[in-house]
Write a protein that holds these residues in place. Structure first.
Motif, PDB file in Angstrom:
ATOM      1  N   PHE A  71       0.812  -1.218   0.000  1.00  0.00           N
ATOM      2  CA  PHE A  71       0.000   0.000   0.000  1.00  0.00           C
ATOM      3  C   PHE A  71       0.852   1.278   0.000  1.00  0.00           C
ATOM      4  CE2 PHE A  71      -3.099  -3.155   1.254  1.00  0.00           C
ATOM      5  CZ  PHE A  71      -4.241  -2.734   0.583  1.00  0.00           C
ATOM      6  N   VAL A  72       1.769   1.369  -0.955  1.00  0.00           N
ATOM      7  CA  VAL A  72       2.566   2.588  -1.104  1.00  0.00           C
ATOM      8  C   VAL A  72       2.175   3.368  -2.360  1.00  0.00           C
ATOM      9  CG1 VAL A  72       4.548   1.768   0.209  1.00  0.00           C
ATOM     10  CG2 VAL A  72       4.439   1.315  -2.251  1.00  0.00           C
ATOM     11  N   GLY A  73       1.249   2.830  -3.149  1.00  0.00           N
ATOM     12  CA  GLY A  73       0.812   3.500  -4.360  1.00  0.00           C
ATOM     13  C   GLY A  73      -0.416   4.364  -4.122  1.00  0.00           C
ATOM     14  N   PRO A  74      -1.136   4.713  -5.188  1.00  0.00           N
ATOM     15  CA  PRO A  74      -2.331   5.564  -5.061  1.00  0.00           C
ATOM     16  C   PRO A  74      -3.385   4.991  -4.119  1.00  0.00           C
ATOM     17  CG  PRO A  74      -1.633   5.434  -7.352  1.00  0.00           C
ATOM     18  CD  PRO A  74      -0.794   4.450  -6.606  1.00  0.00           C
ATOM     19  N   ALA A  75      -3.627   3.678  -4.175  1.00  0.00           N
ATOM     20  CA  ALA A  75      -4.615   3.075  -3.266  1.00  0.00           C
ATOM     21  C   ALA A  75      -4.163   3.201  -1.823  1.00  0.00           C
ATOM     22  CB  ALA A  75      -4.840   1.612  -3.627  1.00  0.00           C
ATOM     23  N   GLY A  76      -2.864   3.111  -1.593  1.00  0.00           N
ATOM     24  CA  GLY A  76      -2.340   3.279  -0.240  1.00  0.00           C
ATOM     25  C   GLY A  76      -2.568   4.670   0.304  1.00  0.00           C
ATOM     26  N   ARG A  77      -2.446   5.663  -0.567  1.00  0.00           N
ATOM     27  CA  ARG A  77      -2.699   7.041  -0.127  1.00  0.00           C
ATOM     28  C   ARG A  77      -4.165   7.228   0.246  1.00  0.00           C
ATOM     29  NH1 ARG A  77       1.236   7.937  -4.168  1.00  0.00           N
ATOM     30  NH2 ARG A  77      -0.294   8.317  -5.810  1.00  0.00           N
ATOM     31  N   VAL A  78      -5.071   6.603  -0.523  1.00  0.00           N
ATOM     32  CA  VAL A  78      -6.498   6.658  -0.184  1.00  0.00           C
ATOM     33  C   VAL A  78      -6.738   5.987   1.166  1.00  0.00           C
ATOM     34  CG1 VAL A  78      -8.809   5.858  -0.826  1.00  0.00           C
ATOM     35  CG2 VAL A  78      -7.271   6.756  -2.582  1.00  0.00           C
ATOM     36  N   LEU A  79      -6.117   4.839   1.378  1.00  0.00           N
ATOM     37  CA  LEU A  79      -6.314   4.114   2.638  1.00  0.00           C
ATOM     38  C   LEU A  79      -5.810   4.926   3.823  1.00  0.00           C
ATOM     39  CD1 LEU A  79      -7.162   1.588   4.191  1.00  0.00           C
ATOM     40  CD2 LEU A  79      -4.892   0.624   3.709  1.00  0.00           C
ATOM     41  N   ARG A  80      -4.629   5.521   3.702  1.00  0.00           N
ATOM     42  CA  ARG A  80      -4.084   6.302   4.819  1.00  0.00           C
ATOM     43  C   ARG A  80      -4.990   7.478   5.159  1.00  0.00           C
ATOM     44  NH1 ARG A  80       0.634   4.933   2.127  1.00  0.00           N
ATOM     45  NH2 ARG A  80       0.776   6.913   1.019  1.00  0.00           N
ATOM     46  N   VAL A 206     -12.241   3.051  -4.882  1.00  0.00           N
ATOM     47  CA  VAL A 206     -12.544   4.481  -4.805  1.00  0.00           C
ATOM     48  C   VAL A 206     -11.984   5.188  -6.031  1.00  0.00           C
ATOM     49  CG1 VAL A 206     -12.138   6.612  -3.507  1.00  0.00           C
ATOM     50  CG2 VAL A 206     -12.599   4.462  -2.286  1.00  0.00           C
ATOM     51  N   LEU A 207     -10.779   4.822  -6.409  1.00  0.00           N
ATOM     52  CA  LEU A 207     -10.118   5.467  -7.551  1.00  0.00           C
ATOM     53  C   LEU A 207     -10.810   5.128  -8.870  1.00  0.00           C
ATOM     54  CD1 LEU A 207      -6.422   4.821  -6.479  1.00  0.00           C
ATOM     55  CD2 LEU A 207      -7.724   6.947  -6.245  1.00  0.00           C
ATOM     56  N   ARG A 208     -11.458   3.974  -8.931  1.00  0.00           N
ATOM     57  CA  ARG A 208     -12.143   3.553 -10.160  1.00  0.00           C
ATOM     58  C   ARG A 208     -13.593   4.020 -10.211  1.00  0.00           C
ATOM     59  NH1 ARG A 208      -9.770  -1.432  -8.653  1.00  0.00           N
ATOM     60  NH2 ARG A 208     -11.839  -2.183  -8.053  1.00  0.00           N
ATOM     61  N   ALA A 209     -14.119   4.510  -9.108  1.00  0.00           N
ATOM     62  CA  ALA A 209     -15.552   4.823  -9.016  1.00  0.00           C
ATOM     63  C   ALA A 209     -15.931   6.021  -9.879  1.00  0.00           C
ATOM     64  CB  ALA A 209     -15.933   5.098  -7.563  1.00  0.00           C
ATOM     65  N   ASP A 210     -17.155   5.989 -10.404  1.00  0.00           N
ATOM     66  CA  ASP A 210     -17.661   7.133 -11.162  1.00  0.00           C
ATOM     67  C   ASP A 210     -17.772   8.355 -10.265  1.00  0.00           C
ATOM     68  OD1 ASP A 210     -17.849   5.607 -13.477  1.00  0.00           O
ATOM     69  OD2 ASP A 210     -19.918   5.000 -13.043  1.00  0.00           O
ATOM     70  N   ASN A 211     -18.221   8.150  -9.033  1.00  0.00           N
ATOM     71  CA  ASN A 211     -18.296   9.236  -8.056  1.00  0.00           C
ATOM     72  C   ASN A 211     -17.348   8.894  -6.915  1.00  0.00           C
ATOM     73  OD1 ASN A 211     -18.992  11.063  -5.974  1.00  0.00           O
ATOM     74  ND2 ASN A 211     -21.040  11.337  -6.848  1.00  0.00           N
ATOM     75  N   GLN A 212     -16.139   9.411  -6.992  1.00  0.00           N
ATOM     76  CA  GLN A 212     -15.126   9.060  -6.000  1.00  0.00           C
ATOM     77  C   GLN A 212     -15.470   9.573  -4.609  1.00  0.00           C
ATOM     78  OE1 GLN A 212     -11.121   9.962  -7.188  1.00  0.00           O
ATOM     79  NE2 GLN A 212     -11.264   8.834  -9.111  1.00  0.00           N
ATOM     80  N   ASP A 213     -16.140  10.704  -4.529  1.00  0.00           N
ATOM     81  CA  ASP A 213     -16.498  11.245  -3.212  1.00  0.00           C
ATOM     82  C   ASP A 213     -17.454  10.312  -2.475  1.00  0.00           C
ATOM     83  OD1 ASP A 213     -14.909  13.466  -3.600  1.00  0.00           O
ATOM     84  OD2 ASP A 213     -16.552  14.731  -4.318  1.00  0.00           O
ATOM     85  N   VAL A 214     -18.453   9.807  -3.181  1.00  0.00           N
ATOM     86  CA  VAL A 214     -19.428   8.897  -2.570  1.00  0.00           C
ATOM     87  C   VAL A 214     -18.739   7.596  -2.151  1.00  0.00           C
ATOM     88  CG1 VAL A 214     -21.472   7.480  -3.012  1.00  0.00           C
ATOM     89  CG2 VAL A 214     -21.424   9.875  -3.742  1.00  0.00           C
ATOM     90  N   ALA A 215     -17.895   7.065  -3.035  1.00  0.00           N
ATOM     91  CA  ALA A 215     -17.195   5.821  -2.716  1.00  0.00           C
ATOM     92  C   ALA A 215     -16.269   6.011  -1.516  1.00  0.00           C
ATOM     93  CB  ALA A 215     -16.404   5.342  -3.927  1.00  0.00           C
ATOM     94  N   TYR A 216     -15.584   7.139  -1.473  1.00  0.00           N
ATOM     95  CA  TYR A 216     -14.674   7.397  -0.354  1.00  0.00           C
ATOM     96  C   TYR A 216     -15.449   7.548   0.953  1.00  0.00           C
ATOM     97  CZ  TYR A 216     -11.219   9.653   2.610  1.00  0.00           C
ATOM     98  OH  TYR A 216     -10.379   9.963   3.653  1.00  0.00           O
ATOM     99  N   ASP A 217     -16.547   8.261   0.917  1.00  0.00           N
ATOM    100  CA  ASP A 217     -17.357   8.429   2.127  1.00  0.00           C
ATOM    101  C   ASP A 217     -17.856   7.086   2.645  1.00  0.00           C
ATOM    102  OD1 ASP A 217     -16.985  11.153   2.012  1.00  0.00           O
ATOM    103  OD2 ASP A 217     -18.957  11.605   1.161  1.00  0.00           O
TER     104      ASP A 217
END
Length: 231
Positions: A71-80, A206-217
Motif C-alpha cells: 500500500f505505497v501506491g495511489p490506493a495506499g494514499r487513499v487508505l491512509r 474508490v479510484l475507479r468509481a464514477d463518483n469518487q467522493d461517494v465511494a470514499y465516504d
C-alpha cells in the motif's frame, strides 16, 4: 510450477520464528507458488507488532512490488487518508495482503494486474495465519473481494455485508481452513486466533468509481465502525 505441485508457504517459514521481523526475513525466500518467478520481490506486511487492527488487501501492485512495501501506491494514499478520517490511530495499524507476490501479465512494457487464483491464496495462507498468531489483533479489516474471499470463502460478497462486524474465523465459510494450519517447515500447526472481522471495499475501488467522493465516504463510514471497536 503446476498448481498440483504448489508446496505452500509453510515449507519456507522457519520453525523458530517468534516475531514479525523474523517472518518477514524468511518470506524473502518463499517459493510456495509460482508467482515468485516473475515478481521483483516478496512484499510482506508492515506495522507495529502490537497493532490492534490488521488490514488485509489482495496482493501487492506494481509500485508495491518494486518498493517491497504494501500500500505505497495511489490506493495506499487513499487508505491512509481514510484511516485518519475514520479516527483510527495509524500507530495501531498493521497492513498486509492475502498474497505476498505480485501477479501480472505483460502488455508491451506494462505489467497489468491479474487477480490471484484460489491456489495462490491457499499457498500463501500459512504466512497470513502466522502473522495473525503473532499479532493477535482486536479486529481484521478485509479490503475488497479477493481478500474477503480469502478469509471468508468464495460465497462472501462485500457489497452485501460491508461494514458489518463478524466473529472470525467462525464467520468463514470453512472455519476449519484456519484451524491447525501448518505454519512452519518443521510441521508446527496453529489456529488463527479468534477475533472480529469487518469487510469493506478496496481503496482502489474508490479510484475507479464514477463518483469518487461517494465511494470514499462509504469507505470512511465502514472504517468508523472499526474505529468504535478500538475505543
Amino acid at each position: 510450477m503446476a498448481e498440483t505441485e504448489t508446496p505452500g508457504a509453510q515449507e519456507f517459514i522457519p520453525p523458530r520464528a517468534r516475531t514479525i521481523d523474523q517472518l518477514r526475513a524468511a518470506a524473502v525466500d518463499c517459493r510456495g507458488c509460482e508467482l515468485y518467478r516473475d515478481a521483483t520481490q516478496t512484499v510482506f506486511g508492515r506495522g507495529d507488532e502490537s497493532a490492534r487492527v490488521v488490514f488485509v488487501g489482495e496482493q501487492p501492485g506494481d509500485m508495491e512490488d518494486r518498493q517491497g512495501l504494501p500500500f505505497v501506491g495511489p490506493a495506499g494514499r487513499v487508505l491512509r487518508r481514510a484511516v485518519d478520517d475514520a479516527g483510527i490511530p495509524a500507530d495501531r495499524v498493521y497492513i498486509t495482503n492475502a498474497v505476498k507476490h505480485f501477479r501480472f501479465e505483460l502488455r508491451g512494457k506494462r505489467r497489468i494486474h491479474q487477480t490471484p487464483d484460489r491456489v495462490h491464496i491457499t499457498a500463501c495462507r500459512p504466512w497470513l495465519v502466522a502473522e495473525f498468531a503473532r499479532l493477535r489483533p482486536d479486529l481484521i479489516v478485509v479490503l475488497g473481494a479477493t481478500a474477503a474471499k480469502a478469509l471468508l470463502g468464495p460465497a462472501f460478497r462485500v457489497t452485501r455485508q460491508r461494514g458489518e462486524l463478524m466473529s472470525w474465523p467462525a464467520a468463514a465459510q470453512r472455519p476449519e481452513d484456519f484451524a491447525q494450519v501448518p505454519v512452519d517447515s518443521a510441521g508446527k500447526v496453529t489456529d488463527a486466533p479468534e477475533t472480529r472481522l469487518l469487510a469493506t471495499i478496496h481503496p482502489s475501488a474508490v479510484l475507479r468509481a464514477d463518483n469518487q467522493d461517494v465511494a470514499y465516504d462509504g469507505l470512511v463510514a465502514d472504517l468508523k465502525v472499526a474505529a468504535r471497536v478500538l475505543r
